[in-house]
Design a protein around this motif. Structure first.
Motif, PDB file in Angstrom:
ATOM      1  N   ASN A 213      15.358 -44.063  23.789  1.00 25.85           N
ATOM      2  CA  ASN A 213      16.468 -43.156  23.472  1.00 25.85           C
ATOM      3  C   ASN A 213      15.978 -41.745  23.162  1.00 25.85           C
ATOM      4  O   ASN A 213      16.253 -41.180  22.111  1.00 25.85           O
ATOM      5  N   TRP A 214      15.249 -41.189  24.124  1.00 29.20           N
ATOM      6  CA  TRP A 214      14.699 -39.840  23.981  1.00 29.20           C
ATOM      7  C   TRP A 214      15.471 -38.891  24.892  1.00 29.20           C
ATOM      8  O   TRP A 214      15.642 -39.166  26.080  1.00 29.20           O
ATOM      9  N   ASP A 215      15.897 -37.776  24.334  1.00 25.82           N
ATOM     10  CA  ASP A 215      16.637 -36.805  25.126  1.00 25.82           C
ATOM     11  C   ASP A 215      15.828 -36.368  26.347  1.00 25.82           C
ATOM     12  O   ASP A 215      14.614 -36.193  26.282  1.00 25.82           O
ATOM     13  N   TYR A 216      16.539 -36.231  27.455  1.00 28.45           N
ATOM     14  CA  TYR A 216      16.017 -35.636  28.683  1.00 28.45           C
ATOM     15  C   TYR A 216      15.100 -36.538  29.510  1.00 28.45           C
ATOM     16  O   TYR A 216      14.605 -36.102  30.550  1.00 28.45           O
ATOM     17  N   PHE A 217      14.871 -37.778  29.088  1.00 24.02           N
ATOM     18  CA  PHE A 217      14.085 -38.689  29.925  1.00 24.02           C
ATOM     19  C   PHE A 217      14.987 -39.389  30.930  1.00 24.02           C
ATOM     20  O   PHE A 217      16.150 -39.706  30.644  1.00 24.02           O
TER      21      PHE A 217
ATOM     22  N   PRO B 225       9.019 -42.380  34.481  1.00 25.21           N
ATOM     23  CA  PRO B 225       9.766 -41.595  35.470  1.00 25.21           C
ATOM     24  C   PRO B 225       9.857 -40.109  35.185  1.00 25.21           C
ATOM     25  O   PRO B 225      10.412 -39.367  35.996  1.00 25.21           O
ATOM     26  N   GLY B 226       9.350 -39.662  34.059  1.00 21.67           N
ATOM     27  CA  GLY B 226       9.370 -38.239  33.767  1.00 21.67           C
ATOM     28  C   GLY B 226      10.652 -37.789  33.087  1.00 21.67           C
ATOM     29  O   GLY B 226      11.525 -38.581  32.743  1.00 21.67           O
ATOM     30  N   TYR B 227      10.776 -36.471  32.938  1.00 25.85           N
ATOM     31  CA  TYR B 227      11.868 -35.923  32.145  1.00 25.85           C
ATOM     32  C   TYR B 227      12.182 -34.503  32.598  1.00 25.85           C
ATOM     33  O   TYR B 227      11.444 -33.881  33.359  1.00 25.85           O
ATOM     34  N   PHE B 228      13.324 -34.006  32.127  1.00 23.67           N
ATOM     35  CA  PHE B 228      13.723 -32.626  32.401  1.00 23.67           C
ATOM     36  C   PHE B 228      13.746 -31.878  31.080  1.00 23.67           C
ATOM     37  O   PHE B 228      14.076 -32.426  30.029  1.00 23.67           O
ATOM     38  N   ALA B 229      13.391 -30.612  31.103  1.00 26.32           N
ATOM     39  CA  ALA B 229      13.234 -29.849  29.871  1.00 26.32           C
ATOM     40  C   ALA B 229      14.559 -29.343  29.316  1.00 26.32           C
ATOM     41  O   ALA B 229      14.702 -29.170  28.098  1.00 26.32           O
ATOM     42  N   TRP B 230      15.519 -29.105  30.203  1.00 21.69           N
ATOM     43  CA  TRP B 230      16.815 -28.570  29.792  1.00 21.69           C
ATOM     44  C   TRP B 230      17.906 -29.346  30.510  1.00 21.69           C
ATOM     45  O   TRP B 230      17.759 -29.709  31.677  1.00 21.69           O
ATOM     46  N   ALA B 231      19.019 -29.588  29.818  1.00 21.86           N
ATOM     47  CA  ALA B 231      20.111 -30.371  30.415  1.00 21.86           C
ATOM     48  C   ALA B 231      20.580 -29.742  31.727  1.00 21.86           C
ATOM     49  O   ALA B 231      20.928 -30.447  32.681  1.00 21.86           O
ATOM     50  N   GLU B 232      20.574 -28.420  31.789  1.00 21.73           N
ATOM     51  CA  GLU B 232      21.027 -27.720  32.991  1.00 21.73           C
ATOM     52  C   GLU B 232      20.106 -27.935  34.191  1.00 21.73           C
ATOM     53  O   GLU B 232      20.491 -27.627  35.327  1.00 21.73           O
ATOM     54  N   GLU B 233      18.920 -28.451  33.941  1.00 21.79           N
ATOM     55  CA  GLU B 233      17.941 -28.640  35.017  1.00 21.79           C
ATOM     56  C   GLU B 233      17.910 -30.071  35.544  1.00 21.79           C
ATOM     57  O   GLU B 233      17.108 -30.387  36.427  1.00 21.79           O
TER      58      GLU B 233
END
Length: 242
Positions: A136-140, A95-103
């Motif tokens: 358990n990978w951040d931003y996924f 499903p993809g991911y975001f690079a920054w929490a704010e995004e």
């Protein structure tokens, strides 16, 4: 019978992996990456095997805020759909991911746009596809069941090891899945070890699989691990027949 992912032989050429796996299963999932990247369907056509394909994911991101990257990612998966259509295969997609929490919110919108694009392509080519839950990978995206609303009506592929890493396997097992990836881990690292070598209780997993009438795919890191996993699952099924 269990499907087997070519991930267990990812360091070998695809034909070598297919030849070896086809001796123990007639259901193979091609990890469409690295040495097993599919430029066309030709490597698969000489096998009387049911295939599924795990779409390329390490260089793609269908939730990217960079629109050229999002469109290119959809195009890569489109090519995977075209190959899948030729061999009557389903396709697993990350499903993809975001690079920054704010995004995150904007990336959710990009994911929804990509899902719309992919669903149109899947309908055009008559290819079933499934979105896989992440570890358990951040931003996924799609790490927990409460995020399933992001994929709408698209079926999901339950990766048991990933759900275990996020402490939500029991919740995921209560939901209907159309595809399953089976591997074990210690609850901390996505190690893809053989079933029985980690801390996952596979008894409720197999009950959910039997209920949903889906052939699961063993996705462990080594061929020896595949053999150990088959032995462990067969023993479990013998104790808990359907």
């Amino acid at each position: 019978m269990f499907g087997i992912s070519t991930f267990c032989l990812h360091q070998e050429p695809l034909t070598t992996a297919l030849d070896k796996i086809s001796t123990i299963s007639d259901n193979i999932e091609v990890m469409d990456e690295g040495l097993h990247y599919l430029e066309n369907s030709e490597p698969l056509l000489s096998y009387s095997t049911h295939f599924s394909i795990h779409a390329p994911c390490r260089g793609t991101n269908i939730a990217s805020l960079l629109e050229p990257i999002r469109r290119a990612s959809v195009e890569v998966i489109k090519q995977c759909f075209l190959i899948a259509a030729e061999v009557n295969a389903g396709v697993v997609v990350h499903p993809g991911y975001f690079a920054w929490a704010e995004e995150r919110t904007k990336a959710e919108g990009q994911l929804v746009t990509s899902m719309r694009d992919l669903s149109g392509l899947a309908n055009e080519y008559s290819v079933p596809y499934f979105i896989e839950n992440m570890g358990n990978w951040d931003y996924f995206f799609l790490k927990t069941p409460d995020e399933l609303s992001l994929i709408g009506d698209t079926p999901f592929a339950l990766d048991v090891g990933h759900a275990h890493l996020n402490f939500c396997l029991a919740e995921f097992l209560r939901l209907p899945a159309r595809h399953y990836h089976l591997h074990d881990n210690n609850g901390k690292e996505d190690s893809h070890v053989a079933i029985g070598e980690g801390t996952i209780d596979f008894e409720p997993v197999m009950k959910a699989i039997q209920k949903n009438k889906v052939m699961p795919v063993i996705e462990v890191a080594t061929f020896e691990g595949v053999l150990k996993s088959i032995q462990a699952l067969n023993a479990l099924n013998a104790l808990n027949p359907a």
